[in-house]
Scaffold this active site. Structure first.
Site, mmCIF file in Angstrom:
data_model
loop_
_atom_site.group_PDB
_atom_site.id
_atom_site.type_symbol
_atom_site.label_atom_id
_atom_site.label_comp_id
_atom_site.label_asym_id
_atom_site.label_seq_id
_atom_site.Cartn_x
_atom_site.Cartn_y
_atom_site.Cartn_z
ATOM 1 N N GLN B 237 -24.055 -1.503 -11.914
ATOM 2 C CA GLN B 237 -23.894 -1.128 -10.508
ATOM 3 C C GLN B 237 -25.161 -0.464 -9.962
ATOM 4 O O GLN B 237 -25.277 -0.263 -8.762
ATOM 5 C CB GLN B 237 -22.688 -0.198 -10.325
ATOM 6 C CG GLN B 237 -21.349 -0.903 -10.508
ATOM 7 C CD GLN B 237 -20.136 -0.017 -10.254
ATOM 8 O OE1 GLN B 237 -19.265 0.099 -11.107
ATOM 9 N NE2 GLN B 237 -20.051 0.608 -9.084
ATOM 10 N N ARG B 384 -13.485 3.994 -7.512
ATOM 11 C CA ARG B 384 -13.248 3.621 -6.128
ATOM 12 C C ARG B 384 -13.163 4.835 -5.218
ATOM 13 O O ARG B 384 -12.237 4.991 -4.415
ATOM 14 C CB ARG B 384 -12.006 2.761 -5.988
ATOM 15 C CG ARG B 384 -12.080 1.990 -4.676
ATOM 16 C CD ARG B 384 -11.274 0.753 -4.658
ATOM 17 N NE ARG B 384 -11.578 0.044 -3.433
ATOM 18 C CZ ARG B 384 -11.415 -1.247 -3.263
ATOM 19 N NH1 ARG B 384 -10.962 -1.973 -4.238
ATOM 20 N NH2 ARG B 384 -11.707 -1.807 -2.121
ATOM 21 N N CYS B 385 -14.118 5.735 -5.401
ATOM 22 C CA CYS B 385 -14.218 6.855 -4.472
ATOM 23 C C CYS B 385 -15.602 7.422 -4.649
ATOM 24 O O CYS B 385 -16.305 7.077 -5.578
ATOM 25 C CB CYS B 385 -13.182 7.932 -4.767
ATOM 26 S SG CYS B 385 -13.448 8.796 -6.303
ATOM 27 N N GLU B 760 -13.969 2.818 -0.255
ATOM 28 C CA GLU B 760 -13.253 3.729 -1.133
ATOM 29 C C GLU B 760 -12.219 4.573 -0.417
ATOM 30 O O GLU B 760 -11.352 5.163 -1.048
ATOM 31 C CB GLU B 760 -14.291 4.592 -1.846
ATOM 32 C CG GLU B 760 -15.218 3.673 -2.647
ATOM 33 C CD GLU B 760 -16.442 4.345 -3.201
ATOM 34 O OE1 GLU B 760 -16.889 5.312 -2.581
ATOM 35 O OE2 GLU B 760 -16.931 3.898 -4.233
#
Lengths: 164, 806, 299
Positions: B237, B384-385, B760
């Site tokens: 990522q 996912r945040c 997110e």
């Protein structure tokens, strides 16, 4: 361990190869035949990313030995476009309705949806959800996948009606 | 000009720029099975790596016998820590300033830890060889409870640093203690708490879970000994950061390392970290001289690569009798597992947990976080945040509901009473943030109206009465949440990872025919960057999005950037794209002025062209200007049309949203049916509404998973009991509900196009919304709070505790 | 996850298959749909040296109904897939309980390959078909070196993965006595998600005549190390008015017969509780169906 001779039809083409009996169908497709559309997501037959069509059945190719598929007719995502090369309506509708994000589940999802619509050409939303419940998606939350499959069904049915 | 001349609106539509629901350019390859994920990469002579992993959570490694494995035909090498030590690669730095064993050095600290790396001619032989490596262990006492880890007589986990009193983030007060991080005003907060009308207290646990992208982590490392260049394709990522880290720890010069992120099958934070598999593959390729592939299986992914959450948040919230919040206090015990491998900006060992005052105007607050080692896998990524934001948001949104119970007040009324008002922005929070913009009341009220909140409460009361009369065994729960995210890390002045400032970048090259290649420092894992970044550029430079190719993820070609996680792509790289586009436009203006023989200032921008002010029929389109840039000698200007922007954001962005969920709970089975989920997101300027909606659906579904059962669970011996997708809950299309989405638009004042990021938000807001709904269903019976996950048996236990089973 | 090596065999007849089993001994394992065995092999919890794939054996396939004296029966070949069970209208008419249950097993892909024989033969207490077969009082036919024998489903299961099947035998057919016309049935299964095993499940088959229960049969899934045929629970219902007292007695009898273990699906107390809930729901729905169907027949 001695290799075994396997023959099958994959995406309309006759295929012959020597393979170790323990070769999983998914590895045979991906590594022997270079069909890397189907993916491995979970290894334990829960996610459906490896789904291919085998003799008219949706199967998880990570939980099938190559020998079991000996003599079978197999279709992967690479083989579902129309004869004229245009995309299958499901491929079109997944794009149209944003039914994919990372794309990893997509090949299995579309191949499964194709079989579902072959068996049930006019499904309800609940039937679509139940019908794709062997395929996990981590990105979309399924809502747009369901929408895409219902739209594909409607398009196919309209085409059928027009042809009659 | 004639009647056929397209109007400005028609020309703008043709660009498919900002705000357009453009179909994704990525989809053609994905729908045809032509994606290129790491396991699709095949190279001549490529070998396969596989790990021998510890079955024990805490044990001494007495010996590793690799003879039998090496004797197996097709096995090329078996690496252990002893082989890595001469290269000084047996340990690697973590992103959090700690270090982590690449292969077990004398002991193992969690089940599934890497002990040896087998390299073989194919993955089948490698798997056979793993079985043949004999490891002798001596079991040690296991610590899975982060509170017990700090007992005076707790077993020492990290013997390598047992005597080290100072860690990367300050003093350590116990061998199993990592850091204490404190924010806010403790004395003032305690003073308010002591004198408050009402104080609500609770322990809010956010259980350990895992991002679990459908594609696991993996890489192919290829060392070319002829030209000395190392290439690694992998599920990264943050490819540029990986390159720098790889250079620092391997000693290979950075320009001789190429990191490529091919298509990535979802990341959600799992693919931010640097894992032993990457290091071992690189070493194996250096040793063998051929490419080496390593791809983990799902069990390995769930047990050994980065987990998320595992925060125990003790909270106190003070208010006046009529519901005005006066103080917030939080102490968090953070379970980091065997190594501190959190992926947080350096100065924030608990991420942005200090956003835990949420959407509320809280005058004074105090936060302290203690990081602790246990015998669990390392990680602590932002699933996912943004960094620890979902933990913070869950904490405050549960505390608000708990306070509402104490005040005997509706949770919506309490929220409306304490929201930061639109006229208070930019707002300085008690824990140190400057919220850029927001209009929380408008968002909340729009949602309440859309769902008929009062009607829902009436229905709930009717159903409750029916339940009490014995007519139904189902209880209705209504969940409300209002979250404020903090994303887009971040300003270089306070955000870095391993010293790398968290700016991002975009390089644009306009080709002579007016088509464009743009490269960014981020990397899409499903977010559709190739589609949306082209839209930003289309609006900035007046060239149709279809003529713009976006490339990311190859460090040989893309400009340096910190990658994609924490919703930072749009806030940071998206801003860089806009700024680079503006540089292009500035030069284009000069070229156009020369072509039209007017002064620069006499031109104005008109969608896709520069036109002479007051004479719109005299213009040069961007296509014409692009050709001129390569074709004409413009005095005082270099030929060509290219620009690069490295964007250092002045602040974070603060997306927000208001969510309402409605669910029915079967008190006898604990089953939950989500009847309705209404999600309003405000992510500032909206780039592609179709993609935003898709992101919201996906994030909400991950929230559904986390709330209703997704958990990395350990037994008391440190065995992972949820290591496959049988037990690790990912909802299917049957369990996933239908969502309704909505939005307001409050642009970010400091972002070039006003965008804030959205990927997110739905997970951040969704978790608290659903957990609030589950708890709300039992509020009428005196229930206050139950820990997640709210799976069947734990919900049943709430009902059992309340005597609802007769 | 890669399985250990093995040799693959695909016999064309049952005799050939039992011959292979006899010849290869305990190093051989038969392969039906593979959805229990292959994951075990990939985890290397099973490593047979020979796999005998039964897919080509025609005599192991199909669903046949016979109406003999003293009641007919349904005979199902062991290699009949869950998908084929669901698709069979004849089966749905005769034994509708099977379609209802099969739809709650695994997911579509697994049902295309997963077979009834594999599901009943491997002795996994999580499988749904064993309890169902006990409820239906089915018999399993086992073919082996000493010929063919029958074992009642209710006698077949000893403990987890241990059954009355001898090494060298292949479970070839399932014989289900036709339930009475107009019977009521239900399979109630609590699970965490699609594809999961039951947290608790109950199968009920009963008849109702003149407001009273004629016969009743109750079995439960995944609540002990074998399926649980709760004879006392059935007895508590048979002859009763199916009122609250009878249902309470049946549930008490069933709960006395189970012995659930704690796992990720929940602690023992929860499983005890939901076992009762599933059974009550199954009895209620079976009763409702029997009553409706009885009314249809009188009309």
């Amino acid at each position: 361990m001695a290799k075994m001779h396997v023959k099958m039809t994959v995406n309309g083409k006759a295929v012959e190869a020597l393979a170790e009996p323990r070769t999983l169908l998914i590895h045979f497709l991906r590594e022997e035949l270079n069909l890397t559309g189907p993916h491995i997501g979970c290894d334990t037959s829960h996610c459906g990313a490896c789904t291919v069509d085998l003799d008219g059945k949706s199967v998880k190719s990570c939980t099938l030995f190559v020998g079991q598929a000996n003599g079978a007719e197999i279709t992967t995502i690479e083989g579902i476009a129309n004869a004229d090369g245009s995309l299958h309506v499901l491929q079109e509708m997944f794009r149209e309705h944003h039914g994919l994000q990372c794309g990893f589940c997509t090949p299995g999802m579309i191949v499964r949806a194709r079989r579902l619509l072959a068996e049930n050409p006019d499904p309800t939303e609940a039937e679509v959800r139940f019908g794709i419940s062997g395929n996990l998606c981590r990105c979309t939350g399924y809502q747009n996948i369901v929408k895409a499959i219902l739209a594909a069904a409607a398009t196919l049915n309209a085409e059928k009606e027009a042809a009659q | 000009m004639n009647d056929q001349t397209p109007t400005a609106t028609e020309r703008a539509e043709k660009l498919q720029g900002l705000g357009c629901a453009r179909k994704r350019v990525e989809d053609a390859r994905f729908t045809q099975g032509k994606g290129n994920y790491v396991d699709d990469i095949k190279m001549p002579g490529m070998l396969f790596g596989d790990f021998v992993r510890s079955p024990y959570a805490h044990a001494r490694v007495i010996s590793v016998d690799k003879e039998a494995a090496l004797a197996l035909p097709g096995v090329v090498a078996v690496l252990t820590a002893a082989d890595l030590e001469p290269l000084n690669l047996h340990w690697m730095p973590t992103l959090a300033g700690d270090k982590q064993m690449v292969l077990a050095v004398g002991k193992v600290l969690f089940q599934g830890q890497e002990v040896a790396f087998v390299v073989a001619e194919d993955r089948y032989i490698a798997a056979d060889a793993v079985e043949l490596v004999e490891v002798e262990y001596e079991e040690l006492p296991v610590v899975v409870d982060p509170f017990k880890a700090l007992d005076p007589d707790a077993p020492v986990l990290r013997e390598d640093i047992a005597d080290q009193k100072e860690g990367a983030h300050g003093p350590r007060r116990h061998p199993n203690h990592i850091f204490t991080w404190e924010q806010g005003d403790e004395a003032a907060t305690n003073a308010v708490l002591a004198g408050a009308d009402v104080v609500a207290e609770a322990m809010i646990q956010y259980h350990r879970c895992h991002p679990c992208p459908l594609e696991t982590c993996g890489c192919v490392a290829s060392m070319d000994k002829i030209n000395g260049k190392l290439t690694v394709w992998g599920t990264f990522q943050a490819p540029h950061a990986v390159r720098t880290i790889a250079s620092l720890i391997s000693g290979i010069a950075e320009h001789n390392i190429r990191i490529v992120s091919p298509d990535i099958g979802g990341g959600f934070g799992n693919k931010v970290g640097v894992y032993p598999g990457y290091i071992c593959s690189i070493v194996a390729s250096i040793v063998t001289g051929v490419p080496v592939k390593w791809v983990e299986d799902r069990i390995e992914n769930l047990t050994a690569t980065a987990f998320a959450r595992d925060y125990w948040m003790q909270g106190k919230i003070a208010a006046t009798r009529d519901g005005k919040i006066t103080a917030l206090w939080c102490h968090t015990t953070a379970d980091h597992g065997g190594f501190d491998a959190c992926a947080d900006p350096t100065k924030f060992p608990a991420g942005f947990m200090n956003i835990c005052t949420g959407s509320y105007d809280i005058p004074v607050a105090w936060l302290s976080v203690d990081g602790v080692y246990t015998n669990k896998a390392p990680g602590g990524v932002a699933y996912r945040c943004s960094f620890r934001v979902t933990e913070a948001s869950y904490f405050i949104e549960r505390m608000i509901d708990i306070l509402a119970i104490k005040l005997d007040m509706d949770p919506v009324e309490l929220r409306l009473k304490n929201f930061i008002r639109a006229d208070q922005f930019p707002y300085h929070s008690a824990l140190g943030w400057e919220y850029d913009s927001g209009d929380y009341h408008t968002a909340m009220e729009k949602v309440l109206k859309a769902v008929d909140y009062d009607g829902l409460r009436r229905e709930q009361a009717e159903r409750l009465a029916a339940f009490k009369r014995g007519e139904t065994r189902k209880l209705m729960g209504i969940g409300v949440s209002h979250f404020t995210e903090i994303v887009g890390a971040g300003p270089v002045k306070n955000c870095d990872i391993l010293g790398l400032g968290m700016f991002d970048s975009c390089a644009i090259r306009i080709h002579p025919t007016g088509s464009v290649t743009a490269r960014l420092g981020t990397i899409s894992q499903g977010q559709g960057h190739a589609t949306t970044f082209a839209q930003i550029l289309a609006s900035e430079i007046g060239i149709p999005a279809d003529s713009i190719t976006v490339e990311e993820g190859d460090t040989d070609t893309a400009p340096y950037g910190l990658g994609t996680y924490g919703s930072r792509s749009t806030p940071v790289a998206g801003a860089a794209a806009a700024m680079a586009g503006r540089k292009i436009r500035a030069k284009a203006q000069m070229i156009a002025a020369w072509m039209l023989e007017v002064h620069d200032d006499d031109l104005e921008w008109d969608v896709d062209r520069f036109a002479v002010k007051g004479a719109p029929e005299r213009f040069k389109t961007m296509t014409e200007i692009a050709f001129a840039a390569y074709n004409q000698a413009v005095p005082g200007l270099e030929p060509g049309l290219e620009a690069v922007s490295y964007y250092d954001p002045p602040n974070m962005t603060y997306p927000f949203g208001a969510y309402v969920s409605v669910l029915d709970i079967d008190v006898d089975t604990g089953e939950v049916e989500i009847r309705r989920f209404y999600a309003l997101d405000d992510c500032g300027t909206r780039i592609n509404p179709m993609i935003i909606e898709g992101q919201v659906h996906g994030g909400l579904t991950e929230a559904v998973a986390i709330v209703l059962g997704q958990e990395i669970a350990y037994d008391e011996d440190g065995n992972v009991t949820t290591g496959t997708l049988m037990d690790f809950f990912l909802p299917t299309a049957v369990e996933a509900p239908h969502y309704e989405t909505d939005h307001t638009t409050t642009p970010s004042p400091h972002h070039p196009i006003g965008a804030k990021g959205v990927g997110e938000s739905p997970n951040v807001g969704g978790v608290s919304c659903l957990s609030n709904a589950v708890n709300d269903a039992f509020r009428a019976f005196g229930h206050v709070h139950a820990q997640m996950p709210h799976d069947h048996w734990r919900i049943w236990k709430i009902a059992e505790g309340l005597g609802l089973h007769g | 996850m890669i399985p250990a090596p093995f040799e693959y065999h695909r016999p064309a007849s049952l005799a050939e298959a039992t011959g292979l089993l006899a010849e290869l001994g305990e190093d051989a394992h038969v392969l039906a749909g593979g959805h229990s065995l292959i994951p075990m092999m990939k985890l290397r919890l099973a490593a047979p040296e020979h796999l005998i794939d039964l897919q080509d054996i025609a005599e192991l396939k199909g669903i046949a109904r016979t109406d003999g004296e003293g009641g007919g029966e349904i005979v199902i070949g062991a290699m009949t897939t869950q998908h084929e069970l669901i698709a069979s209208d004849e089966l749905a008419r005769a034994v509708p309980l099977i379609r209802e249950a099969a739809l709650q097993i695994a997911d579509p892909q697994v049902r295309y390959l997963g077979t009834i024989g594999g599901n009943v033969a491997n002795g996994d207490p999580g499988n749904d078909m064993p309890g169902l077969m006990q409820c239906l009082d089915a018999a399993f036919e086992l073919d082996g070196p000493n010929g063919r024998r029958r074992v009642a489903a209710r006698e077949f299961y000893r403990s987890a993965y241990v059954t009355a099947r001898e090494d060298g035998e292949i479970l070839s057919r399932i014989r289900i006595p036709l339930p009475a016309p107009g019977h009521g049935f239900a399979y109630e299964k609590l699970k965490r998600k699609i594809g999961d095993y039951a947290t608790a499940a109950a199968a009920v088959l009963l008849t109702v005549s003149g407001g009273r229960c004629g016969s009743a049969s109750v079995a439960l899934t995944n609540l002990a190390d074998t399926p649980v045929f709760a004879a006392d629970a059935g007895a508590a219902l048979a002859g009763s008015d199916l009122g609250a007292a009878a249902v309470d007695a049946a549930v008490a009898a069933a709960l006395a017969a189970i012995d659930p273990a704690a796992d990720n699906r929940g602690p023992v107390a929860f499983k005890q509780h939901v076992a009762g809930v599933m059974l009550r729901r199954a009895i209620a729905r079976a009763t409702e169906r029997a009553t409706e169907r009885a009314a249809e027949q009188t009309v």
